[in-house]
Design an enzyme around this catalytic site. Sequence first.
Site, PDB file in Angstrom:
ATOM      1  N   SER A  16       2.592  -0.192   5.981  1.00 44.36           N
ATOM      2  CA  SER A  16       4.162  -0.016   5.485  1.00 44.36           C
ATOM      3  C   SER A  16       3.977   0.667   4.364  1.00 44.36           C
ATOM      4  CB  SER A  16       4.688  -1.075   5.407  1.00 44.36           C
ATOM      5  OG  SER A  16       4.412  -1.964   4.423  1.00 44.36           O
ATOM      6  N   TYR A 167       1.909  -7.986 -13.443  1.00 41.73           N
ATOM      7  CA  TYR A 167       1.849  -6.520 -12.576  1.00 41.73           C
ATOM      8  C   TYR A 167       1.438  -5.526 -13.664  1.00 41.73           C
ATOM      9  CZ  TYR A 167       3.479  -2.840  -9.653  1.00 41.73           C
ATOM     10  OH  TYR A 167       3.467  -1.667  -8.723  1.00 41.73           O
ATOM     11  N   LYS A 171      -2.104  -3.698 -13.340  1.00 41.74           N
ATOM     12  CA  LYS A 171      -2.145  -2.271 -12.935  1.00 41.74           C
ATOM     13  C   LYS A 171      -2.582  -1.385 -14.042  1.00 41.74           C
ATOM     14  CE  LYS A 171      -0.076  -2.170  -8.827  1.00 41.74           C
ATOM     15  NZ  LYS A 171      -0.989  -1.709  -7.757  1.00 41.74           N
ATOM     16  N   PHE A 200       9.716   4.244  -5.582  1.00 40.68           N
ATOM     17  CA  PHE A 200       9.753   4.827  -4.305  1.00 40.68           C
ATOM     18  C   PHE A 200      10.632   4.121  -3.289  1.00 40.68           C
ATOM     19  CE2 PHE A 200       6.730   7.486  -6.231  1.00 40.68           C
ATOM     20  CZ  PHE A 200       6.446   8.569  -5.230  1.00 40.68           C
TER      21      PHE A 200
END
Length: 264
Positions: A16, A167, A171, A200
């Site tokens: 996905s 996160y 990252k 996105f």
Amino acid sequence: MDFAQGHAAVVTGGASGLGQASARALAGAGFKVAIFDINDEAGKATAREIGGTFHHVDIMSEQSVEDGFAAARAAHGQERLTLHCAMASKRGKTLGWDKEVGGYKRLSTEDYAFGAEGILVASYRVASISALGMANSDPVTEDGERGAIILTASVAAQDGQIGQVIYGSCKAGVNGLVLPMARDLMDLGIRVNSIMPGIFATPLMLGMKDRNPPMWAQLNASVPFPKRLGNPEEFASLVLEIARNGYINGHQFRLDGGIRMPSK
């Protein structure tokens, strides 16, 4: 890297979103694509669509990742491109107000460690296992390139927001892997880069379009230009260019329409 040679590629999280769009683009460019994911139904459907293979791989498990690479190589040969999009994490503030106890509650070390394992450690796991296979293969370019590894970071690596302590920091760690790993692998002809996508239009974000139209409009308006969420195909386009251009190495690319994330 010459796409006409029909190289093999591995895409984690290819069932996905950004991974799926990239798997489609890579297959369209001539790669033999192996999809690693835990979503069997969507993964198998995507693999059938692009003429690739699907392998149930849990990025949290060393054995599962090793088995996935072994199966992909048996099907397509040694991968020359690995794109790592899959991740697992949790969310929470370092300290959050707990109404039940009437005081602050600390984000547990266990929750942080889970995100570190699912983002940072998993990135190293996938990249290093792929690099080992590439290192034991023949070069595919005149420069001696054996392969390319692309990791997925996030703009949160630089603009981590409230509630993104796991996160954002992990990252950032993914970006931190890039240059030292590229230098570790330079004599073997293996390139390492990362992409930091902004907001996105992945399935997770698209769900907001009907669920919360005002928030959806606000997100689109927050991007300087173009004033919309990124298309997964635009992420895939950058993946192809990094793969194609053998001089791109040790770099972290923001792909975000110029956005700089506020604190919340």
